[in-house]
Design a protein around this motif. Sequence first.
Motif, PDB file in Angstrom:
ATOM      1  N   GLY A   3      22.034  34.516  51.601  1.00  0.00           N
ATOM      2  CA  GLY A   3      20.748  33.925  51.261  1.00  0.00           C
ATOM      3  C   GLY A   3      20.741  33.101  49.976  1.00  0.00           C
ATOM      4  N   TYR A   4      21.920  32.813  49.417  1.00  0.00           N
ATOM      5  CA  TYR A   4      22.006  32.035  48.182  1.00  0.00           C
ATOM      6  C   TYR A   4      22.145  30.548  48.488  1.00  0.00           C
ATOM      7  CZ  TYR A   4      22.824  36.302  45.484  1.00  0.00           C
ATOM      8  OH  TYR A   4      22.702  37.527  44.887  1.00  0.00           O
ATOM      9  N   TYR A  25      25.753  34.043  37.187  1.00  0.00           N
ATOM     10  CA  TYR A  25      25.320  33.178  38.278  1.00  0.00           C
ATOM     11  C   TYR A  25      23.884  32.726  38.018  1.00  0.00           C
ATOM     12  CZ  TYR A  25      29.295  34.822  41.067  1.00  0.00           C
ATOM     13  OH  TYR A  25      30.549  35.100  41.533  1.00  0.00           O
ATOM     14  N   ILE A  26      23.634  31.444  38.214  1.00  0.00           N
ATOM     15  CA  ILE A  26      22.288  30.888  38.159  1.00  0.00           C
ATOM     16  C   ILE A  26      22.063  30.202  39.505  1.00  0.00           C
ATOM     17  CG2 ILE A  26      20.710  29.290  37.031  1.00  0.00           C
ATOM     18  CD1 ILE A  26      21.444  31.481  35.126  1.00  0.00           C
ATOM     19  N   THR A  27      21.086  30.708  40.274  1.00  0.00           N
ATOM     20  CA  THR A  27      20.846  30.225  41.634  1.00  0.00           C
ATOM     21  C   THR A  27      19.456  29.626  41.746  1.00  0.00           C
ATOM     22  OG1 THR A  27      22.269  31.975  42.482  1.00  0.00           O
ATOM     23  CG2 THR A  27      20.815  30.917  44.065  1.00  0.00           C
ATOM     24  N   VAL A  51      31.372  30.872  33.265  1.00  0.00           N
ATOM     25  CA  VAL A  51      32.418  31.747  32.727  1.00  0.00           C
ATOM     26  C   VAL A  51      32.751  31.220  31.341  1.00  0.00           C
ATOM     27  CG1 VAL A  51      33.333  32.355  35.000  1.00  0.00           C
ATOM     28  CG2 VAL A  51      34.282  30.410  33.786  1.00  0.00           C
ATOM     29  N   ALA A  52      33.554  31.938  30.600  1.00  0.00           N
ATOM     30  CA  ALA A  52      33.892  31.517  29.242  1.00  0.00           C
ATOM     31  C   ALA A  52      34.511  30.121  29.251  1.00  0.00           C
ATOM     32  CB  ALA A  52      34.855  32.506  28.601  1.00  0.00           C
ATOM     33  N   GLU A  76      21.837  36.092  37.425  1.00  0.00           N
ATOM     34  CA  GLU A  76      22.490  37.360  37.749  1.00  0.00           C
ATOM     35  C   GLU A  76      23.794  37.454  36.981  1.00  0.00           C
ATOM     36  OE1 GLU A  76      22.784  38.520  41.971  1.00  0.00           O
ATOM     37  OE2 GLU A  76      21.656  36.670  42.372  1.00  0.00           O
ATOM     38  N   GLU A  77      23.996  38.593  36.321  1.00  0.00           N
ATOM     39  CA  GLU A  77      25.267  38.834  35.623  1.00  0.00           C
ATOM     40  C   GLU A  77      26.177  39.638  36.533  1.00  0.00           C
ATOM     41  OE1 GLU A  77      25.211  40.080  31.546  1.00  0.00           O
ATOM     42  OE2 GLU A  77      23.245  39.166  31.233  1.00  0.00           O
TER      43      GLU A  77
END
Length: 193
Positions: free
Chosen positions: A164-165, A149-151, A172-173, A142-143
């Motif tokens: 629910g995550y 975000y990588i879940t 981030v950079a 998700e951007e």
Amino acid sequence: MFPPRHRFGAALVIALTATLATACASQAPPASQPTESMAGTPTAAPPEATPTPTADAADEDPTCETLIGADVVADFESIGWSSRAEKFYLGELELAHGIQCVWADFEGPAGDHLQLFGWAPIGDEEAAEAQTSMVDQGWIREESSEGVYITEPKETTIAVDEEGYGMTYLFVAGSVKLADTKQGLLLIEWPKS
């Protein structure tokens, strides 16, 4: 589930922190002022203490105690939890200058009641490759305005936050953060400003 734990590094950080705290806390006693009873015996004032140089927080490496806020550390310690520092992994990729911290009651019965936090510097190309690899394995990308975000997929999630995550990375950079839930990422206060 986690890579082998390394206690020596954590013990070294704690010992160095205690040494620095002791050095910084010492102050020269105030010079004696003569009184009527001391007027006949002058004494030399002790030499002024030289302040210990401190490193800029931006130049320091994170520890389990500095990665998250001091109030969170105090809360964990108040319930008998301690931390274990581990290597930071993105799947199979070890990020050599990163840290992953597991907070739990390691003296109590075994269980899955713990908190996980991590941070590592990472280059843009390496981050893109890691994200692609994780998405190929079923992780969700998700951007957002905060970063990418990588879940973990819901099928493999052990614990989730209110939304629910489960385990989530935030890219981030120049760096990546990790927590056992997406909301847990909010507790990471690294890098210090």
